[in-house]
Design a protein around this motif. Structure first.
Motif, short mmCIF file in Angstrom:
data_model
loop_
_atom_site.label_atom_id
_atom_site.label_comp_id
_atom_site.label_asym_id
_atom_site.label_seq_id
_atom_site.Cartn_x
_atom_site.Cartn_y
_atom_site.Cartn_z
N ARG A 3 0.84 -1.14 -0.11
CA ARG A 3 -0.18 -0.21 0.09
C ARG A 3 0.97 1.36 -0.14
O ARG A 3 0.49 2.24 -0.71
N MET A 4 1.80 1.26 0.74
CA MET A 4 2.73 2.44 0.71
C MET A 4 3.53 2.78 -0.63
O MET A 4 3.63 3.78 -1.07
N LYS A 102 0.12 6.47 4.24
CA LYS A 102 0.53 5.67 5.15
C LYS A 102 1.96 6.08 5.77
O LYS A 102 2.35 5.78 6.96
N CYS A 103 2.73 6.71 4.97
CA CYS A 103 4.25 6.96 5.44
C CYS A 103 4.19 8.45 6.01
O CYS A 103 5.37 8.72 6.56
N LYS A 105 2.71 10.87 9.45
CA LYS A 105 2.49 10.60 10.92
C LYS A 105 1.31 11.21 11.31
O LYS A 105 0.77 11.43 12.49
N SER A 109 -5.87 6.97 12.68
CA SER A 109 -5.65 5.38 12.44
C SER A 109 -5.58 5.19 11.07
O SER A 109 -5.76 5.95 9.83
N ASP A 110 -5.13 4.02 10.87
CA ASP A 110 -4.85 3.32 9.36
C ASP A 110 -6.20 3.47 8.39
O ASP A 110 -6.12 3.76 7.55
N SER A 111 -7.40 3.10 9.15
CA SER A 111 -8.75 3.06 8.44
C SER A 111 -9.10 4.39 8.05
O SER A 111 -9.45 4.70 6.80
N LYS A 113 -6.93 6.96 7.57
CA LYS A 113 -5.90 7.32 6.72
C LYS A 113 -6.35 7.02 5.28
O LYS A 113 -6.08 7.43 4.39
N ALA A 114 -6.97 5.68 5.30
CA ALA A 114 -7.22 5.03 4.16
C ALA A 114 -8.28 5.82 3.36
O ALA A 114 -8.42 5.95 1.98
N THR A 117 -7.10 9.04 1.75
CA THR A 117 -6.29 8.71 0.91
C THR A 117 -7.32 8.52 -0.51
O THR A 117 -7.17 8.86 -1.46
N GLU A 186 -5.93 -2.33 0.96
CA GLU A 186 -6.03 -2.09 2.57
C GLU A 186 -7.07 -2.81 3.07
O GLU A 186 -7.18 -3.30 4.12
#
Length: 232
Positions: A3-4, A102-103, A105, A109-111, A113-114, A117, A186
């Motif tokens: 993903r990154m 994802k890279c 800060k 959370s990841d969800s 951020k997805a 994106t 993701e």
């Protein structure tokens, strides 16, 4: 990791496309006068979204800005609006992409951020569509006048800015789709990982009553040792 990598590649594509789209606005040559069928050329006419110019045989250019915005042709006003909208959408898309990658800060959370994106990818897709529509509309007007036998005025050909705009809008579209594709990767179901802990020997659980040392027979009180390949 996949993903990154996908997000970094998409970010490079979209930013490059957005820069190319922005560069089309100040570019002079949106259309250039055609020399088809002309034996002697004394001047070259060219124009963009903001002005029209003429360059004589000595290389001196005289430009004239469009005097009134409301008196312009409809296709020029539409192209202005579409290109400005594309530049604005690309700017906000770059901000959302930096937050959602994802890279970075920031963004939660990841969800979350997805999702950011994916939203950035949609914004870049709209940016590419606006730029593609504006450039194609301008090119359609040039080609329709060029191939119209009843059009007796000065005919023009496609300028360099149109090809730059097509390239930039294509990069924005490809990068925007890549951003959305990274969220699909993701959102896939996680892979179940099984670990092997080795074979476990099972000893039969027989209930043994208490025995005294006298009742023990030789060899029966000693513990039994099993080979590692023996299982009960």
């Amino acid at each position: 990791m996949a993903r990154m990598t996908c997000e970094i590649l998409a970010f490079i594509l979209t930013i490059s496309g957005w820069v190319l789209v922005c560069s089309t606005l100040p570019t002079d040559y949106w259309k250039v006068s055609s020399i088809d069928g002309t034996v002697i050329t004394t001047a070259t006419f060219w124009s963009n979204l903001w002005k029209t110019c003429v360059t004589d045989s000595t290389g001196v250019s005289n430009c004239k800005d469009f005097p009134s915005m409301l008196a312009l042709d409809g296709y020029i006003q539409a192209c202005r609006g579409l290109m400005i909208a594309a530049v604005s959408l690309g700017f906000f898309g770059a901000i959302f992409a930096l937050v959602g990658m994802k890279c970075t800060k920031i963004g939660g959370s990841d969800s979350s951020k997805a999702k950011i994106t994916c939203f950035a990818g949609i914004v870049f897709i709209l940016c590419g569509l606006c730029a593609m529509s504006g450039v194609s509309l301008y090119a359609h007007r040039i080609t329709s006048e060029f191939f119209d036998p009843t059009f007796l005025e000065q005919k023009y050909e496609l300028g360099a800015a149109l090809f730059i705009g097509w390239g930039g809008s294509s990069l924005c579209l490809i990068g925007g789709v890549a951003f959305c594709f990274s969220m699909v990767e993701e959102g896939g179901s996680p892979r179940t990982i099984y670990s092997y802990n080795g074979a476990t020997s099972v000893i039969s659980s027989r209930k043994k009553g208490p025995t005294s040392s006298a009742d023990r027979k030789p060899g029966r009180g000693l513990p039994r040792h099993f080979d590692k390949n023996a299982y009960v």
